[in-house]
Design a protein around this motif. Structure first.
Motif, mmCIF file in Angstrom:
data_model
loop_
_atom_site.group_PDB
_atom_site.id
_atom_site.type_symbol
_atom_site.label_atom_id
_atom_site.label_comp_id
_atom_site.label_asym_id
_atom_site.label_seq_id
_atom_site.Cartn_x
_atom_site.Cartn_y
_atom_site.Cartn_z
ATOM 1 N N THR A 1 -8.986 -0.948 1.358
ATOM 2 C CA THR A 1 -9.477 0.427 1.414
ATOM 3 C C THR A 1 -8.472 1.396 2.055
ATOM 4 O OG1 THR A 1 -10.606 -0.029 3.513
ATOM 5 C CG2 THR A 1 -11.872 -0.347 1.485
ATOM 6 N N SER A 2 -7.301 0.915 2.388
ATOM 7 C CA SER A 2 -6.235 1.775 2.894
ATOM 8 C C SER A 2 -4.901 1.082 2.662
ATOM 9 C CB SER A 2 -6.401 2.057 4.389
ATOM 10 O OG SER A 2 -6.148 0.892 5.149
ATOM 11 N N ALA A 3 -3.821 1.851 2.774
ATOM 12 C CA ALA A 3 -2.487 1.274 2.603
ATOM 13 C C ALA A 3 -2.207 0.216 3.665
ATOM 14 C CB ALA A 3 -1.432 2.375 2.654
ATOM 15 N N SER A 4 -2.612 0.491 4.895
ATOM 16 C CA SER A 4 -2.379 -0.463 5.978
ATOM 17 C C SER A 4 -3.172 -1.746 5.771
ATOM 18 C CB SER A 4 -2.738 0.165 7.325
ATOM 19 O OG SER A 4 -1.875 1.241 7.621
ATOM 20 N N GLU A 5 -4.417 -1.598 5.346
ATOM 21 C CA GLU A 5 -5.227 -2.794 5.120
ATOM 22 C C GLU A 5 -4.614 -3.678 4.047
ATOM 23 O OE1 GLU A 5 -9.660 -3.861 3.447
ATOM 24 O OE2 GLU A 5 -9.442 -2.093 4.721
ATOM 25 N N ALA A 6 -4.064 -3.069 3.007
ATOM 26 C CA ALA A 6 -3.417 -3.847 1.957
ATOM 27 C C ALA A 6 -2.207 -4.603 2.497
ATOM 28 C CB ALA A 6 -2.984 -2.927 0.818
ATOM 29 N N ALA A 7 -1.355 -3.920 3.243
ATOM 30 C CA ALA A 7 -0.106 -4.525 3.708
ATOM 31 C C ALA A 7 -0.309 -5.580 4.771
ATOM 32 C CB ALA A 7 0.827 -3.433 4.228
ATOM 33 N N TYR A 8 -1.308 -5.387 5.637
ATOM 34 C CA TYR A 8 -1.530 -6.298 6.741
ATOM 35 C C TYR A 8 -2.525 -7.415 6.414
ATOM 36 C CZ TYR A 8 1.003 -3.300 10.019
ATOM 37 O OH TYR A 8 1.989 -2.589 10.667
ATOM 38 N N LEU B 1 -3.538 2.259 -3.948
ATOM 39 C CA LEU B 1 -3.033 3.561 -4.349
ATOM 40 C C LEU B 1 -4.235 4.493 -4.425
ATOM 41 C CD1 LEU B 1 -0.501 5.180 -5.316
ATOM 42 C CD2 LEU B 1 -1.197 4.600 -7.645
ATOM 43 N N GLY B 2 -4.801 4.789 -3.270
ATOM 44 C CA GLY B 2 -6.050 5.516 -3.233
ATOM 45 C C GLY B 2 -5.958 6.956 -2.780
ATOM 46 N N ASP B 3 -4.746 7.438 -2.440
ATOM 47 C CA ASP B 3 -4.621 8.799 -1.920
ATOM 48 C C ASP B 3 -4.372 9.830 -3.006
ATOM 49 O OD1 ASP B 3 -5.009 7.620 0.504
ATOM 50 O OD2 ASP B 3 -2.911 7.707 1.135
ATOM 51 N N GLY B 4 -4.065 9.361 -4.243
ATOM 52 C CA GLY B 4 -4.006 10.230 -5.407
ATOM 53 C C GLY B 4 -2.774 11.098 -5.486
ATOM 54 N N GLY B 5 -2.858 12.079 -6.406
ATOM 55 C CA GLY B 5 -1.762 13.013 -6.587
ATOM 56 C C GLY B 5 -1.685 13.494 -8.022
ATOM 57 N N GLY C 1 0.821 -1.203 0.000
ATOM 58 C CA GLY C 1 0.000 0.000 0.000
ATOM 59 C C GLY C 1 0.850 1.247 0.000
ATOM 60 N N VAL C 2 0.384 2.264 -0.730
ATOM 61 C CA VAL C 2 1.058 3.564 -0.765
ATOM 62 C C VAL C 2 0.219 4.543 0.044
ATOM 63 C CG1 VAL C 2 1.916 5.435 -2.205
ATOM 64 C CG2 VAL C 2 2.036 3.059 -3.033
ATOM 65 N N ARG C 3 0.841 5.114 1.056
ATOM 66 C CA ARG C 3 0.147 6.067 1.932
ATOM 67 C C ARG C 3 0.651 7.475 1.631
ATOM 68 N NH1 ARG C 3 1.799 4.659 7.299
ATOM 69 N NH2 ARG C 3 0.173 3.062 7.315
#
Length: 317
Positions: A301-308, A129-133, A97-99
């Motif tokens: 739904t989050s970087a942490s959820e993906a990694a864990y 990769l949901g935080d965009g940019g 996950g990318v935060r």
């Protein structure tokens, strides 16, 4: 077995269970990626949190047979970025996950994939990769991709280019000499990326059980860029100001550099869009109404959820 039979077989083999990726690779006769010694082969996987400092870039390039898993890449600091490239054979990326919002200029394709060997494979599973940019592509698949690439449980939102840019392997020789590798996307979510949410371009490429939402602009949710014969199965497009499913490129078609190669296939797809179906190439299949707009089951739904995910936890969520 002809192409259509193969696709149906592949689609049937893709259950919504968590452990299907290896089976899919076996069915295609591919080699399953194995961890390289000393990297990610621990019997009890641990999550690595990589905090990128202001103005710095975290870089990782996968080699043949390598596995990268259970990583949070935190780019929340100003000017922090990452460069993750898998341009090799028989690799796996999972639970990454990318935060933080991307605000880094030197590269607009920080996550680039390719399997250059026609008998090789690559797998990306559980990627956030949901935080965009600004000024970046979610995932880019290089033109020299010749093997089999399976992408599952992606969550890509709010980037200013394509969410998934995977059409270049199908580009003609006079354009980019694409090597024709298959890109198969399952159980994934794309939202409010400024160019097509999911862009494919080879005849064995497939998107199944994917949802694309575009509430901001006029580009397509799902696109078969070259009119190559991509198949979309049980996919949903919601674009009140834009397009649902598009086949072909008007620009290339008008220049007569590229002709439509095959029909784009829709099976059990839904759309609610300003232009549900369009493009210079033929689309076969009917659309139903009332598309889903929420992520399919299993999408992080989050970087942490993906990694864990593999640890059954969500620390830092």
């Amino acid at each position: 077995m002809d192409r259509r039979s193969f696709l149906r077989t592949a689609a049937c083999a893709v259950a919504v269970t968590a452990g299907c990726s290896a089976l899919e690779d076996e069915q295609r006769g591919r080699r399953t990626a194995t961890p390289r010694a000393g990297r990610a082969e621990q019997s009890e996987p641990r999550v690595r949190e990589v905090t990128v400092e202001e103005g710095e870039t975290w870089k990782h390039r996968l080699d043949d047979g390598e596995t990268l898993e259970n990583v949070v890449i935190d780019i929340s600091a100003d000017g922090a970025g990452y460069s993750l490239h898998a341009l090799a054979n028989d690799w796996t990326i999972r639970n990454v996950g990318v935060r933080g919002k991307w605000d880094y200029e030197p590269s607009n394709s920080p996550f680039t994939l390719s399997v250059p060997d026609g008998e090789g494979s690559g797998v990306v599973r559980n990627f956030y990769l949901g935080d965009g940019g600004p000024a970046n592509t979610g995932i880019y698949v290089h033109a020299d991709h010749a093997g089999d690439l399976v992408l599952r449980n992606l969550n890509i939102q709010n980037v200013t280019d394509n969410g998934l840019y995977a059409s270049d392997p199908g580009s003609p020789e006079r354009v980019q000499n694409g090597q024709g590798g298959a890109v198969r996307v399952y159980d994934s979510y794309f939202r409010n990326n400024e160019n097509p949410q999911c862009r494919l371009g080879t005849d064995e490429s497939l998107a199944k059980n994917c949802v694309a939402v575009n509430e901001t602009g006029g580009t397509a949710c799902f696109r078969d860029y070259w009119g190559a014969g991509v198949t979309f199965v049980n996919c949903d497009a919601y674009a009140p100001y834009g397009g649902g499913f598009k086949s072909g490129s008007s620009t290339w078609n008008e220049r007569r550099d590229v002709r439509c190669r095959n029909r784009t296939y829709l099976e059990n797809c839904r759309a609610k869009a300003a232009i549900p179906l369009y493009g210079p190439c033929r689309i076969e299949g009917r659309l139903r109404s009332e598309p889903r707009t929420e992520p399919p089951s299993g999408v992080p739904t989050s970087a942490s959820e993906a990694a864990y995910e593999s640890l059954g936890g969500s620390a830092g969520r």
